[in-house]
Design an enzyme around this catalytic site. Structure first.
Site, PDB file in Angstrom:
ATOM      1  N   SER A  55     -24.454  -4.388  -7.506  1.00  0.00           N
ATOM      2  CA  SER A  55     -23.210  -5.150  -7.322  1.00  0.00           C
ATOM      3  C   SER A  55     -23.443  -6.379  -6.461  1.00  0.00           C
ATOM      4  O   SER A  55     -24.343  -6.421  -5.617  1.00  0.00           O
ATOM      5  CB  SER A  55     -22.141  -4.281  -6.664  1.00  0.00           C
ATOM      6  OG  SER A  55     -21.838  -3.164  -7.459  1.00  0.00           O
TER       7      SER A  55
HETATM    8  N1  SAH Z   1     -23.210   1.126  -6.508  1.00  0.00           N
HETATM    9  C1  SAH Z   1     -24.209   0.459  -7.300  1.00  0.00           C
HETATM   10  C2  SAH Z   1     -23.591  -0.337  -8.454  1.00  0.00           C
HETATM   11  C3  SAH Z   1     -24.119   0.160  -9.715  1.00  0.00           C
HETATM   12  S1  SAH Z   1     -23.408  -0.393 -11.218  1.00  0.00           S
HETATM   13  C4  SAH Z   1     -25.123  -0.394  -6.453  1.00  0.00           C
HETATM   14  O1  SAH Z   1     -24.901  -0.524  -5.246  1.00  0.00           O
HETATM   15  O2  SAH Z   1     -26.108  -0.906  -6.972  1.00  0.00           O
HETATM   16  C5  SAH Z   1     -22.535   1.072 -11.746  1.00  0.00           C
HETATM   17  C6  SAH Z   1     -23.350   2.302 -11.954  1.00  0.00           C
HETATM   18  O3  SAH Z   1     -22.429   3.318 -12.358  1.00  0.00           O
HETATM   19  C7  SAH Z   1     -24.400   2.225 -13.054  1.00  0.00           C
HETATM   20  O4  SAH Z   1     -25.645   2.583 -12.538  1.00  0.00           O
HETATM   21  C8  SAH Z   1     -23.907   3.228 -14.104  1.00  0.00           C
HETATM   22  O5  SAH Z   1     -24.959   3.913 -14.786  1.00  0.00           O
HETATM   23  C9  SAH Z   1     -23.101   4.192 -13.252  1.00  0.00           C
HETATM   24  N2  SAH Z   1     -22.090   4.981 -13.967  1.00  0.00           N
HETATM   25  C10 SAH Z   1     -21.273   4.614 -14.991  1.00  0.00           C
HETATM   26  N3  SAH Z   1     -20.480   5.637 -15.363  1.00  0.00           N
HETATM   27  C11 SAH Z   1     -20.781   6.690 -14.549  1.00  0.00           C
HETATM   28  C12 SAH Z   1     -20.306   8.033 -14.433  1.00  0.00           C
HETATM   29  N4  SAH Z   1     -19.374   8.540 -15.246  1.00  0.00           N
HETATM   30  N5  SAH Z   1     -20.856   8.824 -13.480  1.00  0.00           N
HETATM   31  C13 SAH Z   1     -21.819   8.365 -12.648  1.00  0.00           C
HETATM   32  N6  SAH Z   1     -22.318   7.104 -12.711  1.00  0.00           N
HETATM   33  C14 SAH Z   1     -21.799   6.276 -13.646  1.00  0.00           C
END
Ligand code: SAH
Length: 206
Positions: A55
């Site tokens: 993010s």
């Molecule tokens: N918090 C992260 C942002 C990652 S982007 C950071 O600091 O880098 C969002 C993430 O959510 C992705 O890796 C995606 O695979 C995950 N995601 C999407 N749907 C999900 C679900 N149902 N359960 C767990 N993770 C999920």
């Protein structure tokens, strides 16, 4: 470069000094492919494996500020991704439980060099729609993927008085919501700014 990033976040309206301090402490370039090293402290999202993203720092700071973290808060994060957000929460003294549905991203954390520094974070491979009933209730819940709706199980797993910060919407733009759980189990909702996250998807993916 980290100081410059903190200045940018202040200019964009982040006021919580503890959040700014946490961001100034974490080496964001460790989370990115070495090709992105020089731009790691720009206020932008970047690609990581499995077409997911780390993010934008502003988004991380904004969500973290809304959570009003106290020391030892039990926090559930949906969407571990790079692990950056989880480490910002850990830096603020939270006990972090984080779930990722992509096996490859989950597996990468076992060899990540910053894992030892933030050894209190607990990583789970699973579906964020289910939460973590075994470890519930949580003081705070943060969802870092675009949720099509507010997952009822996550509301259930929140303590009374607990808060959830979640971007909700199915299009390219989502609205950030902050929910507070009331004593009767209902929630009060604040509708906040618009953001753009990768989608929250059902089920696990290997
Ligand atoms: N918090 C992260 C942002 C990652 S982007 C950071 O600091 O880098 C969002 C993430 O959510 C992705 O890796 C995606 O695979 C995950 N995601 C999407 N749907 C999900 C679900 N149902 N359960 C767990 N993770 C999920």
């Amino acid at each position: 470069m980290r100081k410059q990033l903190v200045e940018t976040l202040k200019q964009k309206g982040i006021t919580d000094e503890r959040v700014l301090k946490a961001i100034s402490k974490i080496p964001r370039h460790y989370f990115l492919d070495s090709a992105f090293e020089k731009v790691a402290y720009e206020d932008r999202a970047f690609p990581i494996a499995e077409s997911q993203t780390i993010s934008q720092p502003y988004t991380v700071a904004y969500q973290t500020q809304l959570l009003e973290i106290s020391q030892y808060d039990k926090v559930l994060e949906i969407g571990t991704g790079s692990g950056y957000q989880a480490m910002v929460l850990a830096e603020l003294g939270a006990q972090v439980f984080t779930i990722e549905r992509q096996k490859k991203l989950f597996d990468e954390h076992s060899k990540f060099i910053l894992r030892k520094k933030y050894s209190g974070i607990k990583y789970f491979y699973g579906d964020g729609f289910e939460g973590l009933p075994t470890y519930a209730p949580f003081d705070k819940v943060i969802v870092t993927a675009a949720a099509p709706f507010i997952p009822p199980k996550l509301v259930e797993q929140l303590k009374t008085g607990g808060k959830m910060v979640i971007p909700v919407g199915e299009g390219s733009v989502q609205q950030m919501l902050r929910l507070t759980k009331n004593e009767d189990g209902s929630t009060s909702q604040e509708m906040l700014a618009n953001f753009s996250f990768v989608p929250m998807k059902e089920g696990r993916n290997n």
